[in-house]
Design an enzyme around this catalytic site. Structure first.
Site, PDB file in Angstrom:
ATOM      1  CE  LYS A 224      -3.859  -0.141   2.322  1.00 16.70           C
ATOM      2  NZ  LYS A 224      -4.988  -0.055   3.255  1.00 16.70           N
TER       3      LYS A 224
ATOM      4  CE  LYS B  81      -2.890  -3.333  10.562  1.00 15.90           C
ATOM      5  NZ  LYS B  81      -3.370  -2.333   9.611  1.00 15.90           N
TER       6      LYS B  81
HETATM    7  P1  NAD Z   1     -16.389   1.907  11.442  1.00 11.40           P
HETATM    8  O1  NAD Z   1     -16.462   0.947  12.565  1.00 11.40           O
HETATM    9  O2  NAD Z   1     -16.340   3.375  11.714  1.00 11.40           O
HETATM   10  O3  NAD Z   1     -17.613   1.682  10.419  1.00 11.40           O
HETATM   11  C1  NAD Z   1     -18.050   0.460   9.961  1.00 11.40           C
HETATM   12  C2  NAD Z   1     -19.570   0.554   9.815  1.00 11.40           C
HETATM   13  O4  NAD Z   1     -20.044  -0.613   9.148  1.00 11.40           O
HETATM   14  C3  NAD Z   1     -20.300   0.635  11.152  1.00 11.40           C
HETATM   15  O5  NAD Z   1     -21.197   1.725  11.145  1.00 11.40           O
HETATM   16  C4  NAD Z   1     -21.043  -0.708  11.232  1.00 11.40           C
HETATM   17  O6  NAD Z   1     -22.259  -0.632  11.946  1.00 11.40           O
HETATM   18  C5  NAD Z   1     -21.254  -1.023   9.769  1.00 11.40           C
HETATM   19  N1  NAD Z   1     -21.507  -2.443   9.514  1.00 11.40           N
HETATM   20  C6  NAD Z   1     -21.055  -3.513  10.203  1.00 11.40           C
HETATM   21  N2  NAD Z   1     -21.516  -4.645   9.659  1.00 11.40           N
HETATM   22  C7  NAD Z   1     -22.281  -4.300   8.610  1.00 11.40           C
HETATM   23  C8  NAD Z   1     -23.036  -5.025   7.653  1.00 11.40           C
HETATM   24  N3  NAD Z   1     -23.064  -6.345   7.666  1.00 11.40           N
HETATM   25  N4  NAD Z   1     -23.719  -4.332   6.713  1.00 11.40           N
HETATM   26  C9  NAD Z   1     -23.689  -2.992   6.677  1.00 11.40           C
HETATM   27  N5  NAD Z   1     -22.978  -2.248   7.562  1.00 11.40           N
HETATM   28  C10 NAD Z   1     -22.280  -2.884   8.515  1.00 11.40           C
HETATM   29  O7  NAD Z   1     -15.097   1.454  10.599  1.00 11.40           O
HETATM   30  P2  NAD Z   1     -14.315   2.277   9.496  1.00 11.40           P
HETATM   31  O8  NAD Z   1     -13.153   2.929  10.128  1.00 11.40           O
HETATM   32  O9  NAD Z   1     -15.276   3.093   8.713  1.00 11.40           O
HETATM   33  O10 NAD Z   1     -13.734   1.093   8.603  1.00 11.40           O
HETATM   34  C11 NAD Z   1     -14.542   0.422   7.645  1.00 11.40           C
HETATM   35  C12 NAD Z   1     -13.640  -0.435   6.766  1.00 11.40           C
HETATM   36  O11 NAD Z   1     -12.637   0.386   6.150  1.00 11.40           O
HETATM   37  C13 NAD Z   1     -12.867  -1.538   7.484  1.00 11.40           C
HETATM   38  O12 NAD Z   1     -12.720  -2.627   6.607  1.00 11.40           O
HETATM   39  C14 NAD Z   1     -11.506  -0.909   7.721  1.00 11.40           C
HETATM   40  O13 NAD Z   1     -10.483  -1.874   7.851  1.00 11.40           O
HETATM   41  C15 NAD Z   1     -11.348  -0.129   6.437  1.00 11.40           C
HETATM   42  N6  NAD Z   1     -10.387   0.963   6.536  1.00 11.40           N
HETATM   43  C16 NAD Z   1     -10.549   1.980   7.421  1.00 11.40           C
HETATM   44  C17 NAD Z   1      -9.626   3.018   7.460  1.00 11.40           C
HETATM   45  C18 NAD Z   1      -9.816   4.204   8.365  1.00 11.40           C
HETATM   46  O14 NAD Z   1      -9.062   5.172   8.235  1.00 11.40           O
HETATM   47  N7  NAD Z   1     -10.815   4.208   9.244  1.00 11.40           N
HETATM   48  C19 NAD Z   1      -8.496   2.993   6.628  1.00 11.40           C
HETATM   49  C20 NAD Z   1      -8.334   1.929   5.733  1.00 11.40           C
HETATM   50  C21 NAD Z   1      -9.300   0.927   5.686  1.00 11.40           C
END
Ligand code: NAD
Length: 473
Positions: free
Chosen positions: A96, A108
Site C-alpha cells: 500500500k 502491523k
Molecule cells: P467503522 O467501525 O467506523 O464503520 C463500519 C460501519 O459498518 C459501522 O457503522 C457498522 O455498523 C457497519 N456495519 C457492520 N456490519 C455491517 C453489515 N453487515 N452491513 C452494513 N454495515 C455494517 O469502521 P471504518 O473505520 O469506517 O472502517 C470500515 C472499513 O474500512 C474496514 O474494513 C476498515 O479496515 C477499512 N479501513 C478503514 C480506514 C480508516 O481510516 N478508518 C483505513 C483503511 C481501511
C-alpha cells in the site's frame, strides 16, 4: 457469510503477489525477499487487572519490510489477532505504501484482547506495557517503526503510546513522530478523520474521469449524476458518501447492519446519520424505502458500489447478483477471491482496497512529517499568501476598474490552512496512484484486472528499491 478459505490470510496475500509477480522482471530471489516478513516480534507480558488478577497478554509487532525507513502500520486490539493475520496485514502495508509513494516499509501490530471486556485503566496499562516492550526491543521510534490506529484503537491509545515512548526516551526531540493518529493537541494533524473516505472519492473520481475506462463500462465521464450505493455508515462510509454527494453524485442507497434504505433522488449521509442516532436504526428514514434485507443494497442497479463495512461481504453466494458497474473497495478485503473472479468475469471494474483506502496512511505520513518539522502546516505561508493575493487583487481591480464579488474575493484571498494542504496532498497522491496503476494495466493486456496491476505497481517499486540498495554482503 464468508466462503471457506483454503489458505491462511498470509498465504492468500502471497498467492495474489505470485499472480502479479509473473508480470514483472524481478528474479526469483528478489521476489522472495519482497514477500518475506523481515522481523516478527511475538510477545507475552503480564498485566494486573482491576480485580487484582494477573492476565498474560499475547501481542505481536511484525515489520514486513525495511526497504524504506521507518516501517508503518496500525495496531489492532481484537480477540481474533494471531501471528498469521498480523504478518498478512504488515505485508499489505508495504504494498500500500509503495503504491501511494509513502516512503515507509510495511508493519502491523496486534494485541489479542477484546477491548470492550476491559476497563479504560486496564487498556491504558496494556497499551503502555506493549509500548515499553516495543521500546526494549527497538521496535518503535520515529526512524524505526511508527504505529497508528486500527480496529479497536484510536486517538486515545496513540496518546498513551507517545507519552510512554517519550518518557522512556527523555530528550528525544522527535519523539512525537513515534506514532501517528494522535489527538491534534498531541501532535496530530487536521484532516485525518475524513482522510480515508476522501481518498476513496479522489481515487474513484480519477477513474471516472478516464474517457476510455468509462467508454468500456458504458458510462459517461465524471462523477456528476452517478448513482452510488454505500455499505457501512461508519467513518469511511460516511465520508465517502459525503464527498460523492458534495460533488454531484446521487447516493441512492445506504446499508447498515440493521438494514438498508433506498431513495432514488438521493440520501444525505448527515441526515441519515442523525436519524440513526435518534431512532437507533437507519430504517424508516423519511422519504426513503426500507429494503427487505441489508445485503439487498449490494445487489441493486447502480454505477458505483462502495463496500465500507467489513471483509468478505461480497462472496460466492451473492457476487453473481451484483449489478454495479464499478466497485470501490473502501473496506479491507470486502470481496472473497471467488467473488473477485465472478465480478471480473462480469466486466465489473474493481478498484482495489490496497490503494483505494490508502488515505489514512497517506495523511499519517503527513502527520509524521509535521512532527519531524515541529511546525503546523500553513503556519509560515498563510499570511504571506493572503497579503500577496490581496495585493494582486487590488492591482487587478485598479487596472480594470471593476470589483470582484464578495464570495470570489474570499476564495482568491484565502491562504492555505493545515487542512487545505492535507487535502491537497491527499488529492495529488490518489490521482497519481490511480494513473500509475492504470498505465501498468493498459501497458500489458495479459494483466487481468486492476488489483493485479496494483500489485505489479507495488512489486516494481519495492523491487527497484531493493535492487538499487543491493544485497548487504
Ligand atoms: P467503522 O467501525 O467506523 O464503520 C463500519 C460501519 O459498518 C459501522 O457503522 C457498522 O455498523 C457497519 N456495519 C457492520 N456490519 C455491517 C453489515 N453487515 N452491513 C452494513 N454495515 C455494517 O469502521 P471504518 O473505520 O469506517 O472502517 C470500515 C472499513 O474500512 C474496514 O474494513 C476498515 O479496515 C477499512 N479501513 C478503514 C480506514 C480508516 O481510516 N478508518 C483505513 C483503511 C481501511
Amino acid at each position: 457469510m464468508s466462503d471457506q478459505q483454503p489458505y491462511s490470510f498470509f498465504q492468500s496475500v502471497e498467492k495474489s503477489f505470485d499472480r502479479a509477480a509473473q508480470f514483472t522482471k524481478w528474479e526469483k530471489g528478489l521476489l522472495e525477499q519482497i514477500k518475506a516478513c523481515n522481523s516478527i516480534y511475538s510477545m507475552r507480558f503480564p498485566v494486573k487487572m482491576d480485580d487484582g488478577s494477573i492476565e498474560v497478554i499475547e501481542a505481536y509487532r511484525v515489520q514486513h519490510s525495511q526497504h524504506k525507513s521507518p516501517c508503518k502500520g496500525g495496531i489492532r486490539f481484537s480477540e481474533a489477532v494471531n501471528q498469521d493475520e498480523v504478518m498478512a496485514l504488515a505485508s499489505l502495508m508495504t504494498y500500500k505504501c509503495a503504491i501511494v509513494n509513502v516512503p515507509f516499509g510495511g508493519a502491523k501490530g496486534g494485541i489479542k484482547i477484546n477491548p470492550r471486556a476491559h476497563s479504560i485503566y486496564e487498556l491504558e496499562k496494556i497499551t503502555r506495557r506493549y509500548t515499553s516492550e516495543l521500546v526494549k526491543k527497538n521496535f518503535i521510534g520515529p526512524g524505526i517503526d511508527v504505529p497508528a490506529p486500527d480496529y479497536g484503537t484510536g486517538e486515545r491509545e496513540m496518546a498513551w503510546i507517545v507519552d510512554t515512548y517519550a518518557s522512556l526516551k527523555p530528550g528525544e526531540i522527535d519523539a512525537a513522530g513515534c506514532v501517528t493518529g494522535k489527538p491534534i493537541t498531541q501532535g496530530g494533524v487536521r484532516g485525518r478523520k475524513e482522510a480515508t473516505g476522501l481518498g476513496v472519492f479522489f481515487g474513484i473520481r480519477e477513474v471516472c474521469n478516464m474517457t476510455d475506462v468509462m467508454e468500456k463500462l458504458g458510462l459517461p465521464v465524471g462523477v456528476v449524476g452517478k448513482k452510488v450505493i454505500v455499505q457501512g455508515l461508519g467513518n469511511v462510509g460516511y465520508h465517502s458518501a459525503k464527498f460523492f454527494r458534495e460533488h454531484g453524485s446521487v447516493v441512492i442507497a445506504i446499508a447498515e447492519y440493521e438494514g438498508a434504505i433506498y431513495k432514488a433522488d438521493g440520501l444525505n449521509e448527515e441526515e441519515v446519520f442523525q436519524h440513526r442516532k435518534a431512532t437507533g436504526s437507519i430504517l424508516n428514514f423519511p422519504g426513503a424505502t426500507n429494503l427487505a434485507k441489508s445485503g439487498d443494497a449490494l445487489e441493486m442497479e447502480c454505477d458505483i458500489l462502495i463496500p465500507a463495512a467489513l471483509e468478505n461481504v461480497i462472496n460466492s453466494t451473492n457476487a453473481a447478483n451484483v449489478k454495479a458497474k464499478i466497485i470501490g473497495e473502501a473496506a479491507n478485503g470486502p470481496l472473497t477471491p471467488e467473488a473477485d473472479e465472478i465480478l471480473v468475469a462480469k466486466g465489473i471494474l474493481i478498484v482495489p482496497d490496497m490503494y483505494l483506502n490508502a488515505g489514512g496512511v497517506t495523511v499519517s505520513y503527513f502527520e509524521w512529517l509535521k512532527n519531524l518539522s515541529h511546525v503546523r502546516y500553513g503556519r509560515m505561508e498563510k499570511r504571506f499568501t493572503e497579503n500577496m493575493n490581496s495585493h494582486i487583487l487590488s492591482q487587478m481591480e485598479t487596472l480594470t476598474n471593476k470589483k470582484v464579488g464578495e464570495a470570489e474575493r474570499k476564495f482568491i484571498m484565502h491562504g492555505a490552512e493545515e487542512v487545505d494542504l492535507v487535502h491537497s496532498g491527499l488529492e495529488e497522491t490518489m490521482i497519481t496512484a490511480t494513473r500509475e496503476i492504470m498505465e501498468i494495466w493498459k501497458s500489458n493486456p495479459a494483466i487481468p484486472d486492476m488489483r493485479t496491476a496494483a500489485y505489479v505497481c507495488a512489486i516494481n517499486k519495492v523491487g527497484t528499491s531493493y535492487a538499487e540498495l543491493g544485497i548487504f554482503p
